[in-house]
Design a protein around this motif. Structure first.
Motif, PDB file in Angstrom:
ATOM      1  N   ASP A 217       0.839  -1.188   0.000  1.00 58.13           N
ATOM      2  CA  ASP A 217       0.000   0.000   0.000  1.00 58.13           C
ATOM      3  C   ASP A 217       0.881   1.247   0.000  1.00 58.13           C
ATOM      4  OD1 ASP A 217      -1.880   1.925   0.293  1.00 58.13           O
ATOM      5  OD2 ASP A 217      -2.592   1.274   2.264  1.00 58.13           O
ATOM      6  N   PRO A 218       0.677   2.172  -0.940  1.00 59.74           N
ATOM      7  CA  PRO A 218       1.523   3.381  -0.963  1.00 59.74           C
ATOM      8  C   PRO A 218       1.462   4.167   0.337  1.00 59.74           C
ATOM      9  CG  PRO A 218       0.287   3.164  -3.016  1.00 59.74           C
ATOM     10  CD  PRO A 218      -0.235   2.118  -2.094  1.00 59.74           C
ATOM     11  N   ALA A 219       0.336   4.098   1.044  1.00 56.17           N
ATOM     12  CA  ALA A 219       0.217   4.851   2.295  1.00 56.17           C
ATOM     13  C   ALA A 219       1.168   4.326   3.366  1.00 56.17           C
ATOM     14  CB  ALA A 219      -1.232   4.787   2.798  1.00 56.17           C
ATOM     15  N   ALA A 220       1.606   3.068   3.216  1.00 55.54           N
ATOM     16  CA  ALA A 220       2.513   2.485   4.208  1.00 55.54           C
ATOM     17  C   ALA A 220       3.980   2.773   3.895  1.00 55.54           C
ATOM     18  CB  ALA A 220       2.297   0.976   4.306  1.00 55.54           C
ATOM     19  N   ALA A 221       4.251   3.459   2.783  1.00 59.66           N
ATOM     20  CA  ALA A 221       5.639   3.699   2.373  1.00 59.66           C
ATOM     21  C   ALA A 221       6.449   4.481   3.406  1.00 59.66           C
ATOM     22  CB  ALA A 221       5.679   4.399   1.011  1.00 59.66           C
ATOM     23  N   PRO A 222       5.922   5.582   3.992  1.00 66.50           N
ATOM     24  CA  PRO A 222       6.722   6.313   4.991  1.00 66.50           C
ATOM     25  C   PRO A 222       7.117   5.454   6.189  1.00 66.50           C
ATOM     26  CG  PRO A 222       4.882   7.658   4.246  1.00 66.50           C
ATOM     27  CD  PRO A 222       4.659   6.288   3.697  1.00 66.50           C
ATOM     28  N   ALA A 223       6.179   4.651   6.699  1.00 70.01           N
ATOM     29  CA  ALA A 223       6.494   3.796   7.843  1.00 70.01           C
ATOM     30  C   ALA A 223       7.523   2.743   7.471  1.00 70.01           C
ATOM     31  CB  ALA A 223       5.215   3.141   8.369  1.00 70.01           C
ATOM     32  N   GLN A 224       7.416   2.171   6.252  1.00 63.92           N
ATOM     33  CA  GLN A 224       8.379   1.173   5.811  1.00 63.92           C
ATOM     34  C   GLN A 224       9.759   1.792   5.634  1.00 63.92           C
ATOM     35  OE1 GLN A 224       6.574  -0.381   2.266  1.00 63.92           O
ATOM     36  NE2 GLN A 224       5.244  -1.800   3.382  1.00 63.92           N
ATOM     37  N   LEU A 225       9.798   3.042   5.143  1.00 56.30           N
ATOM     38  CA  LEU A 225      11.075   3.723   4.972  1.00 56.30           C
ATOM     39  C   LEU A 225      11.739   3.981   6.321  1.00 56.30           C
ATOM     40  CD1 LEU A 225      13.120   5.108   3.123  1.00 56.30           C
ATOM     41  CD2 LEU A 225      11.747   7.193   3.280  1.00 56.30           C
ATOM     42  N   ARG A 226      10.940   4.442   7.309  1.00 57.42           N
ATOM     43  CA  ARG A 226      11.509   4.671   8.639  1.00 57.42           C
ATOM     44  C   ARG A 226      11.996   3.372   9.260  1.00 57.42           C
ATOM     45  NH1 ARG A 226       7.133   8.422   8.905  1.00 57.42           N
ATOM     46  NH2 ARG A 226       5.787   6.816   9.826  1.00 57.42           N
ATOM     47  N   ALA A 227      11.259   2.291   9.057  1.00 57.81           N
ATOM     48  CA  ALA A 227      11.679   1.001   9.614  1.00 57.81           C
ATOM     49  C   ALA A 227      12.978   0.528   8.972  1.00 57.81           C
ATOM     50  CB  ALA A 227      10.570  -0.036   9.418  1.00 57.81           C
ATOM     51  N   GLN A 228      13.114   0.762   7.653  1.00 58.08           N
ATOM     52  CA  GLN A 228      14.335   0.336   6.972  1.00 58.08           C
ATOM     53  C   GLN A 228      15.532   1.176   7.406  1.00 58.08           C
ATOM     54  OE1 GLN A 228      14.756  -2.255   5.083  1.00 58.08           O
ATOM     55  NE2 GLN A 228      16.905  -1.849   4.641  1.00 58.08           N
ATOM     56  N   ILE A 229      15.337   2.498   7.505  1.00 53.82           N
ATOM     57  CA  ILE A 229      16.430   3.383   7.919  1.00 53.82           C
ATOM     58  C   ILE A 229      16.861   3.062   9.346  1.00 53.82           C
ATOM     59  CG2 ILE A 229      16.994   5.795   8.438  1.00 53.82           C
ATOM     60  CD1 ILE A 229      15.367   6.620   6.054  1.00 53.82           C
ATOM     61  N   GLY A 230      15.914   2.627  10.168  1.00 51.07           N
ATOM     62  CA  GLY A 230      16.248   2.309  11.555  1.00 51.07           C
ATOM     63  C   GLY A 230      17.215   1.156  11.707  1.00 51.07           C
ATOM     64  N   HIS A 231      17.441   0.362  10.646  1.00 53.51           N
ATOM     65  CA  HIS A 231      18.365  -0.766  10.714  1.00 53.51           C
ATOM     66  C   HIS A 231      19.655  -0.525   9.916  1.00 53.51           C
ATOM     67  CE1 HIS A 231      14.517  -2.641  11.884  1.00 53.51           C
ATOM     68  NE2 HIS A 231      15.264  -3.495  12.566  1.00 53.51           N
ATOM     69  N   VAL A 232      19.840   0.697   9.417  1.00 55.69           N
ATOM     70  CA  VAL A 232      21.063   1.016   8.673  1.00 55.69           C
ATOM     71  C   VAL A 232      22.179   1.350   9.669  1.00 55.69           C
ATOM     72  CG1 VAL A 232      22.125   2.600   7.025  1.00 55.69           C
ATOM     73  CG2 VAL A 232      19.754   1.869   6.708  1.00 55.69           C
ATOM     74  N   PRO A 233      23.336   0.669   9.604  1.00 54.76           N
ATOM     75  CA  PRO A 233      24.428   0.959  10.555  1.00 54.76           C
ATOM     76  C   PRO A 233      25.048   2.326  10.292  1.00 54.76           C
ATOM     77  CG  PRO A 233      25.153  -0.617   8.894  1.00 54.76           C
ATOM     78  CD  PRO A 233      23.683  -0.434   8.691  1.00 54.76           C
ATOM     79  N   VAL A 234      25.376   3.044  11.372  1.00 53.20           N
ATOM     80  CA  VAL A 234      26.030   4.350  11.277  1.00 53.20           C
ATOM     81  C   VAL A 234      27.211   4.373  12.245  1.00 53.20           C
ATOM     82  CG1 VAL A 234      23.934   5.590  10.581  1.00 53.20           C
ATOM     83  CG2 VAL A 234      24.445   5.305  13.002  1.00 53.20           C
ATOM     84  N   ASP A 235      28.148   5.280  12.028  1.00 51.21           N
ATOM     85  CA  ASP A 235      29.338   5.420  12.876  1.00 51.21           C
ATOM     86  C   ASP A 235      29.139   6.564  13.865  1.00 51.21           C
ATOM     87  OD1 ASP A 235      30.691   3.363  11.570  1.00 51.21           O
ATOM     88  OD2 ASP A 235      31.470   4.717  10.039  1.00 51.21           O
ATOM     89  N   VAL A 236      29.347   6.267  15.145  1.00 51.70           N
ATOM     90  CA  VAL A 236      29.314   7.294  16.181  1.00 51.70           C
ATOM     91  C   VAL A 236      30.690   7.364  16.834  1.00 51.70           C
ATOM     92  CG1 VAL A 236      26.843   7.055  16.619  1.00 51.70           C
ATOM     93  CG2 VAL A 236      28.460   5.654  17.903  1.00 51.70           C
ATOM     94  N   ALA A 237      30.994   8.499  17.485  1.00 49.64           N
ATOM     95  CA  ALA A 237      32.316   8.681  18.097  1.00 49.64           C
ATOM     96  C   ALA A 237      32.174   9.513  19.365  1.00 49.64           C
ATOM     97  CB  ALA A 237      33.263   9.370  17.111  1.00 49.64           C
ATOM     98  N   LEU A 238      33.057   9.254  20.328  1.00 46.85           N
ATOM     99  CA  LEU A 238      33.179  10.087  21.526  1.00 46.85           C
ATOM    100  C   LEU A 238      34.245  11.137  21.254  1.00 46.85           C
ATOM    101  CD1 LEU A 238      33.012   7.494  24.469  1.00 46.85           C
ATOM    102  CD2 LEU A 238      31.229   9.067  23.685  1.00 46.85           C
ATOM    103  N   ALA A 239      33.893  12.403  21.397  1.00 50.11           N
ATOM    104  CA  ALA A 239      34.803  13.477  21.004  1.00 50.11           C
ATOM    105  C   ALA A 239      34.961  14.489  22.128  1.00 50.11           C
ATOM    106  CB  ALA A 239      34.277  14.178  19.745  1.00 50.11           C
ATOM    107  N   LEU A 240      36.173  15.089  22.180  1.00 46.80           N
ATOM    108  CA  LEU A 240      36.442  16.214  23.077  1.00 46.80           C
ATOM    109  C   LEU A 240      35.966  17.498  22.407  1.00 46.80           C
ATOM    110  CD1 LEU A 240      40.071  15.202  24.116  1.00 46.80           C
ATOM    111  CD2 LEU A 240      38.000  14.907  25.475  1.00 46.80           C
ATOM    112  N   THR A 241      35.872  18.559  23.183  1.00 52.12           N
ATOM    113  CA  THR A 241      35.502  19.849  22.616  1.00 52.12           C
ATOM    114  C   THR A 241      36.596  20.297  21.650  1.00 52.12           C
ATOM    115  OG1 THR A 241      34.336  20.430  24.636  1.00 52.12           O
ATOM    116  CG2 THR A 241      34.898  22.233  23.149  1.00 52.12           C
TER     117      THR A 241
END
Length: 302
Positions: A217-241
């Motif tokens: 259903d096209p109406a479900a596309a935004p929710a499916q996109l958010r669900a897919q993006i929620g499983h994409v790995p990203v890089d985070v880092a601890l940084a000093l000022t």
């Protein structure tokens, strides 16, 4: 890397690639999911057809699916040789008929094999006699049984033979603008190869495809996109000022230099994503590794 001149030859893989023209006036309306279901059904049918044909003519035979496309009946008929065997098939509840097409020479070869004749004798391209017509019709009846089995719920009933014609321009199975699902096959028996096609009204199959393999259903596309993006790995880092410095300072850095940082000792590190702080964390030990324990999160706005 040197630039290719206009006369430079293309790589062999590209030079022999067949380019298919795309008609922007009539874009393809067959969904990718539906196309894959039809390809699998026709591949199953090809295997069944090859097995059944080999058993009838007592010779090793294979049928391979080459292509599955959607075209109007006029375009399909124009792609066929003028003299060929066209079996028109009636579909339950449909005015448009299906088509199984193969060369007359191939059918006469099959009949010759069924009757025990020599397979290397020359075969003329002609119409069938009454006996040949009956034998070919029996072959096609079994082929239609295989077609119904291969398509499962996509075909409610087994198509029936309506007639056999020998001129593709006069055999009118459907209106010229009727969309057809066209499958192209290669039939191999020993060293002989023939091209065959099967054309079915698209309306029959597409209606059933909507039930057996529904499109999201096209109406479900935004929710499916958010669900897919929620499983994409990203890089985070601890940084000093960060601290601003001049290029001269960077160029004159040597081992042992101390670079003062404006980061208070009691302040947690910044947890950053793509250089932007999203939270703050303190350094802790987690087993044999260093880790960051979240103490505060930053306010985020969409």
């Amino acid at each position: 890397m040197p630039a290719l001149s206009q006369q430079s030859p293309l790589p062999s893989a590209r030079a022999h690639k067949v380019v298919e023209a795309y008609d922007f006036r009539r874009p393809t309306t067959l969904a990718r999911e539906h196309s894959r279901v039809l390809e699998l059904a026709f591949e199953t049918f090809a295997r069944q057809w090859g097995t059944q044909l080999g058993a009838k003519i007592r010779a090793g035979s294979t049928v391979v699916t080459e292509q599955v496309t959607m075209a109007t009946y006029d375009e399909y008929a124009a792609s066929l040789p003028s003299s060929t065997a066209m079996v028109l098939c009636t579909l339950a509840g449909q005015e448009a008929r299906g088509v199984i097409q193969f060369p007359s020479e191939a059918a006469l070869f099959w009949v010759t094999r069924m009757l025990g004749g020599a397979s290397n004798a020359p075969i003329p391209d002609r119409k069938f006699t009454q006996i040949e017509h009956a034998l070919v019709k029996r072959l096609v009846d079994d082929t239609l049984e295989d077609l119904r089995y291969s398509f499962g719920s996509l075909l409610d009933e087994v198509p029936t033979v309506d007639g056999i014609h020998f001129n593709s321009q006069f055999a009118q199975a459907a209106a010229t603008n009727t969309l057809m699902i066209v499958a192209v096959f290669t039939i191999r028996v020993g060293e002989r190869n023939w091209r065959a096609t099967v054309a079915l009204p698209a309306e029959v199959l597409v209606q059933q495809l909507g039930n057996s393999n529904p499109v999201s259903d096209p109406a479900a596309a935004p929710a499916q996109l958010r669900a897919q993006i929620g499983h994409v790995p990203v890089d985070v880092a601890l940084a000093l000022t960060p601290v601003p410095v001049t290029p001269e300072t960077i160029l004159n850095l040597v081992v042992g230099d101390v670079l003062p940082l404006p980061h208070p000792v009691a302040r947690p590190f910044d947890l950053t994503l793509g250089g932007k702080p999203i939270a703050r964390a303190i350094g802790v030990t987690h087993g044999s590794r260093r880790a960051g324990q979240i103490v505060t999160t930053e306010e985020t706005h969409p």
